[in-house]
Design an enzyme around this catalytic site. Structure first.
Site, PDB file in Angstrom:
ATOM      1  N   VAL A 129       0.837  -1.201   0.000  1.00 53.27           N
ATOM      2  CA  VAL A 129       0.000   0.000   0.000  1.00 53.27           C
ATOM      3  C   VAL A 129       0.873   1.253   0.000  1.00 53.27           C
ATOM      4  CG1 VAL A 129      -1.732   1.298   1.304  1.00 53.27           C
ATOM      5  CG2 VAL A 129      -1.919  -1.191   1.106  1.00 53.27           C
ATOM      6  N   TYR A 130       1.960   1.211   0.739  1.00 59.09           N
ATOM      7  CA  TYR A 130       2.894   2.343   0.758  1.00 59.09           C
ATOM      8  C   TYR A 130       3.386   2.670  -0.651  1.00 59.09           C
ATOM      9  CZ  TYR A 130       7.428   4.667   1.357  1.00 59.09           C
ATOM     10  OH  TYR A 130       8.503   5.518   1.255  1.00 59.09           O
ATOM     11  N   LEU A 131       3.799   1.644  -1.385  1.00 62.40           N
ATOM     12  CA  LEU A 131       4.287   1.872  -2.746  1.00 62.40           C
ATOM     13  C   LEU A 131       3.184   2.408  -3.653  1.00 62.40           C
ATOM     14  CD1 LEU A 131       6.563  -1.255  -3.332  1.00 62.40           C
ATOM     15  CD2 LEU A 131       7.273   1.081  -2.769  1.00 62.40           C
TER      16      LEU A 131
END
Length: 222
Positions: A129-131
């Protein structure tokens, strides 16, 4: 030049603040917690309290205080959950970009991540999700009227900086000291060839200024 740094208490941000202050620039460090103010001051910056997760674009614009340039170096941090990857890593960058345009701080640098945009937004994996969030943030900044530069470092370390890097569209996996990322940002702010470029950066053999000078500015630059 007056530079505002969002995430002003982060490791890269404090290193960058010291580099810019030592070079004679005025630095504003945007911080979320009052207890972080002394560290920003010690690094040579002026702390300003503003929470990117709750502030409006107008409030952030006020916090920028007439800056000529802005750097997004904020992040939810490794211990945060999925929700804050969206509210900080994506929405915070979008908000800062909007505020920068309001005050005319058109020079804009984003500390992104290698692999940004390659994550899975629907995943339960926080890093995926961060990416995804970083990729969406980068896309939003690239769609703006800002003179943006998006820096995508490899794995970050606290090793001493070397002043030498490898940059490019894709440089392969590798690591880089945070001090060298700060140096890249400081040099990029004053290097026209980095305007409207997105590049990966890891440790390497080329001096930072030389590496960045080799980049080609994107369309609508200048």
């Amino acid at each position: 030049m007056k530079v505002a740094i969002a995430g002003g208490h982060g490791k890269i941000a404090l290193l960058l603040t010291r580099k810019l202050a030592d070079a004679g620039h005025e630095v504003v460090g945007l911080i979320r917690k009052p207890e972080h103010a002394d560290d920003v001051t010690a690094a040579g910056g002026s702390p300003v309290l503003v929470d990117l997760e709750s502030a409006s674009a107008t409030q952030v614009a006020d916090a920028l205080g007439g800056a000529d340039a802005a750097v997004f170096a904020a992040g939810a941090g490794s211990g945060s959950g999925v929700e804050r990857k969206w509210t900080v890593d994506r929405d915070g960058a979008v908000l800062l970009a909007a505020a920068a345009q309001l005050v005319g701080a058109y020079r804009f640098v984003v500390v992104s991540s290698m692999g940004a945009g390659q994550g899975d937004a629907s995943s339960d994996n926080v890093f995926q999700v961060y990416l995804a969030a970083k990729g969406e943030a980068d896309d939003a900044v690239r769609a703006s009227a800002l003179d943006w530069t998006i820096v995508r470092p490899g794995g970050l370390t606290d090793d001493p900086g070397t002043g030498r890097v490898t940059v490019g569209d894709s440089v392969g996996r590798g690591s880089i000291p945070r001090a060298d990322v700060a140096e890249v940002i400081a040099v990029a702010l004053e290097t026209p060839s980095t305007v409207r470029t997105t590049f990966e950066v890891v440790g390497g053999d080329v001096p930072v200024a030389e590496a960045l000078a080799s980049l080609s500015p994107g369309p609508l630059a200048g």
